[in-house]
Design an enzyme around this catalytic site. Sequence first.
Site, PDB file in Angstrom:
ATOM      1  N   GLY A  16       2.513   2.254  10.870  1.00 36.15           N
ATOM      2  CA  GLY A  16       3.454   3.371  10.755  1.00 36.15           C
ATOM      3  C   GLY A  16       4.138   3.749  12.057  1.00 36.15           C
ATOM      4  O   GLY A  16       4.741   4.809  12.157  1.00 36.15           O
ATOM      5  N   HIS A  71      -9.620   0.937   5.102  1.00 39.63           N
ATOM      6  CA  HIS A  71      -8.332   1.187   5.760  1.00 39.63           C
ATOM      7  C   HIS A  71      -8.529   2.168   6.918  1.00 39.63           C
ATOM      8  O   HIS A  71      -9.352   3.082   6.834  1.00 39.63           O
ATOM      9  CB  HIS A  71      -7.329   1.744   4.743  1.00 39.63           C
ATOM     10  CG  HIS A  71      -5.934   1.740   5.273  1.00 39.63           C
ATOM     11  ND1 HIS A  71      -5.467   2.708   6.130  1.00 39.63           N
ATOM     12  CD2 HIS A  71      -4.920   0.850   5.116  1.00 39.63           C
ATOM     13  CE1 HIS A  71      -4.206   2.427   6.459  1.00 39.63           C
ATOM     14  NE2 HIS A  71      -3.854   1.299   5.859  1.00 39.63           N
ATOM     15  N   GLY A 119       2.924  -1.167   4.268  1.00 37.25           N
ATOM     16  CA  GLY A 119       2.919   0.264   3.991  1.00 37.25           C
ATOM     17  C   GLY A 119       4.329   0.748   3.693  1.00 37.25           C
ATOM     18  O   GLY A 119       4.865   0.555   2.596  1.00 37.25           O
ATOM     19  N   GLU A 179      -5.173  -5.182  10.553  1.00 35.12           N
ATOM     20  CA  GLU A 179      -4.180  -4.124  10.759  1.00 35.12           C
ATOM     21  C   GLU A 179      -4.479  -3.416  12.080  1.00 35.12           C
ATOM     22  O   GLU A 179      -5.294  -2.468  12.116  1.00 35.12           O
ATOM     23  CB  GLU A 179      -4.258  -3.092   9.624  1.00 35.12           C
ATOM     24  CG  GLU A 179      -3.940  -3.639   8.260  1.00 35.12           C
ATOM     25  CD  GLU A 179      -3.410  -2.546   7.325  1.00 35.12           C
ATOM     26  OE1 GLU A 179      -2.366  -2.777   6.723  1.00 35.12           O
ATOM     27  OE2 GLU A 179      -4.020  -1.468   7.222  1.00 35.12           O
ATOM     28  N   SER A 226       3.588  -2.156  10.390  1.00 42.30           N
ATOM     29  CA  SER A 226       5.039  -2.209  10.622  1.00 42.30           C
ATOM     30  C   SER A 226       5.639  -3.567  10.280  1.00 42.30           C
ATOM     31  O   SER A 226       6.534  -4.051  10.976  1.00 42.30           O
ATOM     32  CB  SER A 226       5.367  -1.801  12.066  1.00 42.30           C
ATOM     33  OG  SER A 226       4.959  -0.464  12.290  1.00 42.30           O
ATOM     34  N   GLU A 272      -6.891   4.620   7.830  1.00 40.38           N
ATOM     35  CA  GLU A 272      -6.695   6.042   7.483  1.00 40.38           C
ATOM     36  C   GLU A 272      -7.947   6.606   6.808  1.00 40.38           C
ATOM     37  O   GLU A 272      -8.268   7.786   6.972  1.00 40.38           O
ATOM     38  CB  GLU A 272      -5.438   6.192   6.614  1.00 40.38           C
ATOM     39  CG  GLU A 272      -4.182   6.026   7.473  1.00 40.38           C
ATOM     40  CD  GLU A 272      -2.985   5.411   6.766  1.00 40.38           C
ATOM     41  OE1 GLU A 272      -2.942   5.398   5.534  1.00 40.38           O
ATOM     42  OE2 GLU A 272      -2.085   4.928   7.489  1.00 40.38           O
ATOM     43  N   ASN A 307       0.864  -1.177   0.000  1.00 43.29           N
ATOM     44  CA  ASN A 307       0.000   0.000   0.000  1.00 43.29           C
ATOM     45  C   ASN A 307       0.904   1.232   0.000  1.00 43.29           C
ATOM     46  O   ASN A 307       1.492   1.563   1.024  1.00 43.29           O
ATOM     47  CB  ASN A 307      -0.895  -0.035   1.262  1.00 43.29           C
ATOM     48  CG  ASN A 307      -1.764   1.200   1.398  1.00 43.29           C
ATOM     49  OD1 ASN A 307      -1.801   2.049   0.508  1.00 43.29           O
ATOM     50  ND2 ASN A 307      -2.468   1.323   2.516  1.00 43.29           N
ATOM     51  N   TRP A 308       0.993   1.849  -1.147  1.00 43.23           N
ATOM     52  CA  TRP A 308       1.913   3.003  -1.267  1.00 43.23           C
ATOM     53  C   TRP A 308       1.348   4.248  -0.598  1.00 43.23           C
ATOM     54  O   TRP A 308       2.032   5.259  -0.490  1.00 43.23           O
ATOM     55  CB  TRP A 308       2.205   3.302  -2.742  1.00 43.23           C
ATOM     56  CG  TRP A 308       3.052   2.272  -3.433  1.00 43.23           C
ATOM     57  CD1 TRP A 308       3.561   1.112  -2.882  1.00 43.23           C
ATOM     58  CD2 TRP A 308       3.528   2.301  -4.794  1.00 43.23           C
ATOM     59  NE1 TRP A 308       4.308   0.434  -3.808  1.00 43.23           N
ATOM     60  CE2 TRP A 308       4.310   1.137  -5.000  1.00 43.23           C
ATOM     61  CE3 TRP A 308       3.366   3.189  -5.849  1.00 43.23           C
ATOM     62  CZ2 TRP A 308       4.919   0.853  -6.217  1.00 43.23           C
ATOM     63  CZ3 TRP A 308       3.976   2.904  -7.066  1.00 43.23           C
ATOM     64  CH2 TRP A 308       4.751   1.750  -7.246  1.00 43.23           C
ATOM     65  N   LYS A 309       0.072   4.240  -0.226  1.00 40.30           N
ATOM     66  CA  LYS A 309      -0.589   5.410   0.360  1.00 40.30           C
ATOM     67  C   LYS A 309      -0.385   6.624  -0.569  1.00 40.30           C
ATOM     68  O   LYS A 309      -0.344   6.451  -1.784  1.00 40.30           O
ATOM     69  CB  LYS A 309      -0.093   5.636   1.786  1.00 40.30           C
ATOM     70  CG  LYS A 309      -0.237   4.341   2.622  1.00 40.30           C
ATOM     71  CD  LYS A 309      -0.052   4.493   4.080  1.00 40.30           C
ATOM     72  CE  LYS A 309      -0.266   3.148   4.763  1.00 40.30           C
ATOM     73  NZ  LYS A 309      -0.185   3.222   6.217  1.00 40.30           N
TER      74      LYS A 309
END
Length: 251
Positions: A174, A96, A235, A168, A214, A98, A9-11
Amino acid sequence: MRKKIVAGNWKMNMTPSQGAILVTDITRQLVKDLDVQIVICPPYTSIDRVARVIRETKWVFCGAQDCHVQLSGAFTGDISAAMLQEMGVRYVILGHSERRKYYHEDDILVAEKIKTAIGEGIRPIYCCGEELQERETNQQFEVVEMQIETALFGLSPEQMSEVVIAYEPVWAIGTGKTATPGQAQEMHEFIRGMIAEKFGDDIASKLSILYGGSCKPENAHELFSQPDIDGGLIGGASLDADAFVKIIQSF
Ligand code: 13P
Protein backbone atom coordinates in the site's frame (compact mmCIF):
# COMPACT_ATOMS: atom_id res chain seq x y z
CA MET A 1 5.03 -27.14 -13.96
CA ARG A 2 3.76 -25.16 -11.03
CA LYS A 3 0.58 -23.10 -11.12
CA LYS A 4 0.58 -19.44 -11.96
CA ILE A 5 -1.77 -17.61 -9.65
CA VAL A 6 -2.99 -14.04 -9.45
CA ALA A 7 -4.97 -13.37 -6.29
CA GLY A 8 -6.86 -10.20 -5.44
CA ASN A 9 -7.07 -9.26 -1.78
CA TRP A 10 -9.93 -6.80 -1.51
CA LYS A 11 -9.22 -6.22 2.21
CA MET A 12 -12.11 -4.32 3.90
CA ASN A 13 -13.51 -2.95 0.66
CA MET A 14 -16.60 -3.63 -1.45
CA THR A 15 -20.13 -4.19 -0.15
CA PRO A 16 -21.82 -7.33 -1.54
CA SER A 17 -23.46 -5.44 -4.41
CA GLN A 18 -20.27 -3.55 -5.27
CA GLY A 19 -18.33 -6.81 -5.14
CA ALA A 20 -20.75 -8.56 -7.49
CA ILE A 21 -20.34 -5.75 -10.03
CA LEU A 22 -16.53 -5.82 -9.76
CA VAL A 23 -16.18 -9.59 -10.14
CA THR A 24 -18.63 -9.62 -13.06
CA ASP A 25 -16.56 -6.94 -14.73
CA ILE A 26 -13.34 -8.91 -14.16
CA THR A 27 -14.63 -12.25 -15.44
CA ARG A 28 -16.24 -10.63 -18.49
CA GLN A 29 -12.88 -9.21 -19.57
CA LEU A 30 -10.94 -12.44 -19.24
CA VAL A 31 -10.37 -14.93 -22.02
CA LYS A 32 -11.20 -18.47 -20.99
CA ASP A 33 -8.11 -20.42 -21.94
CA LEU A 34 -5.78 -18.53 -19.64
CA ASP A 35 -2.99 -20.49 -18.11
CA VAL A 36 -3.37 -18.56 -14.84
CA GLN A 37 -5.54 -19.33 -11.83
CA ILE A 38 -7.36 -16.31 -10.51
CA VAL A 39 -8.37 -16.07 -6.87
CA ILE A 40 -10.70 -13.36 -5.60
CA CYS A 41 -10.59 -12.76 -1.84
CA PRO A 42 -13.50 -10.50 -0.86
CA PRO A 43 -14.59 -9.68 2.69
CA TYR A 44 -16.70 -12.47 4.26
CA THR A 45 -19.94 -10.63 3.60
CA SER A 46 -19.31 -10.55 -0.17
CA ILE A 47 -18.16 -14.16 -0.54
CA ASP A 48 -21.60 -15.51 -1.37
CA ARG A 49 -22.23 -12.97 -4.15
CA VAL A 50 -18.75 -13.38 -5.60
CA ALA A 51 -18.93 -17.18 -5.44
CA ARG A 52 -22.21 -17.14 -7.38
CA VAL A 53 -20.69 -15.06 -10.18
CA ILE A 54 -17.59 -17.21 -10.55
CA ARG A 55 -19.35 -20.55 -10.17
CA GLU A 56 -19.56 -20.95 -13.94
CA THR A 57 -15.82 -20.51 -14.49
CA LYS A 58 -13.24 -23.22 -13.87
CA TRP A 59 -10.29 -20.86 -13.52
CA VAL A 60 -11.57 -18.23 -11.09
CA PHE A 61 -11.68 -19.28 -7.44
CA CYS A 62 -13.05 -17.67 -4.33
CA GLY A 63 -10.71 -17.02 -1.42
CA ALA A 64 -11.08 -15.60 2.08
CA GLN A 65 -8.80 -13.20 3.93
CA ASP A 66 -8.51 -15.15 7.19
CA CYS A 67 -10.18 -17.91 9.20
CA HIS A 68 -10.28 -18.99 12.82
CA VAL A 69 -8.00 -21.74 14.07
CA GLN A 70 -10.98 -23.73 15.45
CA LEU A 71 -13.79 -25.15 13.35
CA SER A 72 -16.59 -23.98 15.66
CA GLY A 73 -17.18 -22.73 19.19
CA ALA A 74 -17.58 -19.67 21.39
CA PHE A 75 -15.51 -17.21 19.38
CA THR A 76 -17.71 -14.15 18.93
CA GLY A 77 -17.21 -12.43 15.62
CA ASP A 78 -15.08 -15.14 14.05
CA ILE A 79 -15.53 -17.31 10.96
CA SER A 80 -14.31 -20.88 10.58
CA ALA A 81 -12.73 -22.74 7.67
CA ALA A 82 -15.68 -25.17 7.69
CA MET A 83 -18.07 -22.26 7.12
CA LEU A 84 -15.93 -20.90 4.32
CA GLN A 85 -15.59 -24.29 2.67
CA GLU A 86 -19.35 -24.68 2.49
CA MET A 87 -19.64 -21.28 0.81
CA GLY A 88 -17.32 -22.36 -2.00
CA VAL A 89 -14.06 -20.88 -0.70
CA ARG A 90 -11.00 -22.76 -2.00
CA TYR A 91 -8.15 -20.52 -0.80
CA VAL A 92 -7.54 -18.53 2.37
CA ILE A 93 -4.96 -15.83 3.02
CA LEU A 94 -3.25 -16.53 6.35
CA GLY A 95 -0.63 -14.52 8.22
CA HIS A 96 -1.19 -11.29 6.30
CA SER A 97 0.89 -8.46 7.76
CA GLU A 98 -2.29 -6.51 8.56
CA ARG A 99 -3.54 -9.44 10.68
CA ARG A 100 -0.13 -9.58 12.37
CA LYS A 101 -0.14 -5.82 13.03
CA TYR A 102 -3.75 -5.17 14.07
CA TYR A 103 -4.64 -8.55 15.64
CA HIS A 104 -1.21 -9.53 16.94
CA GLU A 105 -1.23 -12.84 15.08
CA ASP A 106 2.07 -14.68 15.16
CA ASP A 107 3.46 -17.60 13.20
CA ILE A 108 2.68 -20.09 15.96
CA LEU A 109 -1.02 -19.32 15.59
CA VAL A 110 -0.76 -19.08 11.80
CA ALA A 111 0.86 -22.53 11.69
CA GLU A 112 -2.24 -23.96 13.39
CA LYS A 113 -4.60 -22.04 11.12
CA ILE A 114 -2.78 -23.45 8.09
CA LYS A 115 -3.39 -27.00 9.32
CA THR A 116 -7.04 -26.23 10.06
CA ALA A 117 -7.62 -24.78 6.59
CA ILE A 118 -5.95 -27.70 4.83
CA GLY A 119 -8.02 -30.11 6.90
CA GLU A 120 -11.13 -28.47 5.44
CA GLY A 121 -9.84 -28.68 1.87
CA ILE A 122 -8.93 -24.98 1.65
CA ARG A 123 -5.50 -24.04 0.31
CA PRO A 124 -3.68 -21.50 2.49
CA ILE A 125 -1.90 -18.53 0.92
CA TYR A 126 0.69 -18.00 3.62
CA CYS A 127 2.06 -14.45 3.77
CA CYS A 128 5.55 -13.64 4.95
CA GLY A 129 7.83 -10.66 4.58
CA GLU A 130 10.07 -8.25 6.46
CA GLU A 131 9.39 -4.73 7.72
CA LEU A 132 11.21 -1.65 6.44
CA GLN A 133 13.62 -1.38 9.34
CA GLU A 134 14.52 -5.07 8.95
CA ARG A 135 15.26 -4.54 5.25
CA GLU A 136 17.32 -1.44 6.06
CA THR A 137 19.44 -3.42 8.48
CA ASN A 138 19.74 -6.32 6.04
CA GLN A 139 17.84 -8.78 8.23
CA GLN A 140 15.23 -9.73 5.61
CA PHE A 141 16.49 -13.27 5.04
CA GLU A 142 16.70 -14.07 8.75
CA VAL A 143 13.20 -12.71 9.33
CA VAL A 144 11.60 -14.63 6.48
CA GLU A 145 13.53 -17.78 7.40
CA MET A 146 12.13 -17.64 10.93
CA GLN A 147 8.59 -17.02 9.66
CA ILE A 148 8.70 -19.94 7.23
CA GLU A 149 10.27 -22.32 9.73
CA THR A 150 7.69 -21.53 12.40
CA ALA A 151 4.64 -21.51 10.15
CA LEU A 152 5.43 -24.30 7.71
CA PHE A 153 8.10 -26.69 8.95
CA GLY A 154 5.63 -28.54 11.20
CA LEU A 155 3.54 -29.58 8.20
CA SER A 156 3.62 -33.01 6.63
CA PRO A 157 4.81 -33.19 2.98
CA GLU A 158 1.18 -33.77 1.93
CA GLN A 159 0.07 -30.65 3.79
CA MET A 160 2.95 -28.61 2.38
CA SER A 161 1.88 -29.55 -1.14
CA GLU A 162 -1.35 -27.61 -0.55
CA VAL A 163 0.36 -24.38 0.50
CA VAL A 164 0.88 -21.28 -1.62
CA ILE A 165 3.38 -18.74 -0.27
CA ALA A 166 3.10 -14.99 -0.79
CA TYR A 167 6.20 -12.89 -0.17
CA GLU A 168 4.90 -9.47 0.82
CA PRO A 169 7.58 -7.11 2.11
CA VAL A 170 5.66 -4.96 4.58
CA TRP A 171 7.31 -1.76 3.34
CA ALA A 172 5.87 -2.37 -0.13
CA ILE A 173 2.23 -2.91 0.94
CA GLY A 174 0.00 0.00 0.00
CA THR A 175 2.98 2.35 -0.20
CA GLY A 176 3.49 2.51 -3.96
CA LYS A 177 7.04 1.26 -3.29
CA THR A 178 7.56 -2.11 -5.00
CA ALA A 179 10.43 -4.47 -4.37
CA THR A 180 12.62 -4.47 -7.48
CA PRO A 181 12.29 -7.62 -9.57
CA GLY A 182 15.81 -8.50 -8.41
CA GLN A 183 14.98 -8.09 -4.71
CA ALA A 184 11.79 -10.14 -5.08
CA GLN A 185 13.45 -12.89 -7.15
CA GLU A 186 16.28 -13.18 -4.64
CA MET A 187 13.82 -13.73 -1.79
CA HIS A 188 11.61 -16.12 -3.75
CA GLU A 189 14.65 -18.21 -4.65
CA PHE A 190 15.69 -18.23 -1.01
CA ILE A 191 12.21 -19.38 0.08
CA ARG A 192 12.07 -22.13 -2.56
CA GLY A 193 15.53 -23.26 -1.42
CA MET A 194 14.35 -23.54 2.18
CA ILE A 195 11.32 -25.58 1.15
CA ALA A 196 13.50 -27.83 -1.03
CA GLU A 197 15.87 -28.49 1.84
CA LYS A 198 13.07 -29.39 4.24
CA PHE A 199 10.49 -31.06 1.97
CA GLY A 200 12.47 -32.07 -1.12
CA ASP A 201 12.89 -30.75 -4.67
CA ASP A 202 9.63 -32.13 -5.98
CA ILE A 203 7.43 -30.22 -3.52
CA ALA A 204 9.59 -27.08 -3.85
CA SER A 205 9.45 -27.07 -7.63
CA LYS A 206 5.65 -27.34 -7.57
CA LEU A 207 5.23 -24.62 -4.94
CA SER A 208 3.67 -21.39 -6.23
CA ILE A 209 5.33 -18.33 -4.65
CA LEU A 210 3.47 -15.07 -5.23
CA TYR A 211 4.80 -11.55 -4.86
CA GLY A 212 2.68 -8.92 -3.10
CA GLY A 213 3.23 -5.24 -2.43
CA SER A 214 2.24 -2.39 -4.79
CA CYS A 215 2.01 -4.76 -7.74
CA LYS A 216 0.45 -2.82 -10.64
CA PRO A 217 -0.02 -3.20 -14.41
CA GLU A 218 3.18 -1.17 -14.89
CA ASN A 219 5.45 -3.50 -12.92
CA ALA A 220 3.68 -6.87 -13.07
CA HIS A 221 5.26 -8.12 -16.27
CA GLU A 222 8.82 -7.65 -15.10
CA LEU A 223 8.08 -9.19 -11.71
CA PHE A 224 6.27 -12.19 -13.21
CA SER A 225 9.13 -12.77 -15.66
CA GLN A 226 11.45 -13.76 -12.81
CA PRO A 227 12.05 -17.51 -12.63
CA ASP A 228 10.81 -17.95 -9.04
CA ILE A 229 7.88 -15.53 -9.12
CA ASP A 230 4.73 -17.49 -9.94
CA GLY A 231 2.20 -14.70 -9.69
CA GLY A 232 0.96 -11.98 -7.41
CA LEU A 233 -1.17 -11.16 -4.39
CA ILE A 234 -2.71 -7.86 -5.35
CA GLY A 235 -4.27 -5.35 -2.96
CA GLY A 236 -5.23 -1.89 -4.23
CA ALA A 237 -5.03 -2.72 -7.94
CA SER A 238 -7.43 -5.66 -7.51
CA LEU A 239 -10.25 -3.19 -6.77
CA ASP A 240 -10.09 -1.87 -10.32
CA ALA A 241 -11.24 -4.40 -12.92
CA ASP A 242 -9.13 -2.96 -15.75
CA ALA A 243 -5.96 -2.83 -13.66
CA PHE A 244 -6.49 -6.32 -12.23
CA VAL A 245 -7.14 -7.83 -15.67
CA LYS A 246 -4.04 -6.09 -17.05
CA ILE A 247 -1.98 -7.62 -14.25
CA ILE A 248 -3.38 -11.08 -15.07
CA GLN A 249 -2.58 -10.53 -18.72
CA SER A 250 1.03 -9.64 -17.84
CA PHE A 251 1.70 -13.36 -17.94
P1 13P B 1 -1.13 -3.49 -2.27
O1 13P B 1 -1.14 -4.18 -3.61
O2 13P B 1 -2.22 -2.50 -2.11
O3 13P B 1 0.23 -2.93 -1.95
O4 13P B 1 -1.43 -4.61 -1.16
C1 13P B 1 -0.72 -5.80 -1.19
C2 13P B 1 -1.33 -6.74 -0.22
O5 13P B 1 -1.32 -6.52 0.97
C3 13P B 1 -2.00 -7.93 -0.76
O6 13P B 1 -2.30 -8.83 0.24
